[in-house]
Design an enzyme around this catalytic site. Sequence first.
Site, PDB file in Angstrom:
ATOM      1  CD  GLN A  86      -3.426  -4.171   6.756  1.00 58.72           C
ATOM      2  OE1 GLN A  86      -3.360  -3.200   5.998  1.00 58.72           O
ATOM      3  NE2 GLN A  86      -3.829  -5.366   6.334  1.00 58.72           N
ATOM      4  CE  LYS A 139      -3.600  -2.622   2.241  1.00 60.06           C
ATOM      5  NZ  LYS A 139      -4.225  -3.112   3.458  1.00 60.06           N
ATOM      6  CG  ASP A 147     -10.448  -1.383   4.582  1.00 62.11           C
ATOM      7  OD1 ASP A 147     -10.244  -1.727   3.403  1.00 62.11           O
ATOM      8  OD2 ASP A 147      -9.942  -1.975   5.561  1.00 62.11           O
TER       9      ASP A 147
END
Length: 309
Positions: free
Chosen positions: A98, A54, A121
């Site tokens: 995460q 990322k 997300d």
Amino acid sequence: MSAQLIDGISIRTKILEQIARDLARLKRGQGGVPGLTVIRVGDDPASIAYIRQKKLAAENLGFDYREHLFAASARPSELIERIRQLNRDCTVHGILLQLPLPAHLNADELAAEIDPDKDVDGLHPVNAGKLFQGRHGLRPCTPSGVMRLLEEIRFQPAGKKAVIVGRSNIVGKPMAMLLLAADATATICHRRSDVPDAVRQADLVVAAVGTPRSIKGAWIKPGAVVIDVGINRIDGKLVGDVEFEEASQRASFITPVPGGVGAMTVAMLMHNTFLAWAGRPPSSAEAGILFWSETGPWPMRAACVQHPI
Ligand code: NAP
């Protein structure tokens, strides 16, 4: 039949190049660059590897990329405080927590602390609700990446039987909602389902199970499209949830693991960060990246929204 491979890596490259072009075009009027902040808790090796990808993608695009690291023993209140700070920071447009988190932390509760406009997300209940209702919002990266792969092979979901194996909030459920919105007849399977029976009828199979090679090739309807979301490590090698060789003999298209869906997730995270920064999906006049089937007005929001704590 020998299936055609869906090359996630080349599609990812295309998306990232398009984002770079759109960014160059929009940057002039917008000011600043998209800011992406990743929060990592603990030292899970897979998470570290995913975050590296990322970071690389974000920095290559010229995004303002930052990481906030916490010990595996971090208290929920510490994380909530940091998320609220990031919500107030106008230079941060996307916040990614995460996953997985250490067992004492509740991912759903923490995700709900993220400003929905920065929820790249797509896991905040507001964004999940918008997806459920067919309204614009930030979508979870992996299922929207799958939709992009399907567009690339010109698969038309309308009227097709789509079977999604797995019902997680991050893959299975949003995948079903996106396919439903695209007029597929979407069926979600889980541990109590008759998976072989459902898969045998499917024009499209999306496997998000987390068990290696658990979707048997013999179940695949001849000509079906097979999308393997699974990432499992066996003896240091990555394998998917589908019996790849056997399924390839029956499917028309299939994603490899690695090099299929996984490649898309990072690209869609960059895409979501770009959208969060731009404040709206770019219009087709501004950006060719508008591949969403769900076009329509998404009002421009203020460049920075201050949320009271
Ligand atoms: P998850 O939260 O563990 O969910 C797995 C789902 O599969 C559950 O709904 C579970 O059913 C169902 N399932 C498990 N065993 C089954 C069986 N034998 N028959 C039918 N259903 C079964 O996993 P996830 O987060 O969705 O991830 C799924 C896979 O995708 C994992 O391999 C993960 O690493 C991978 N993944 C890949 C990406 C990517 O970028 N490519 C992104 C995210 C996840 P129940 O609900 O009944 O327990």
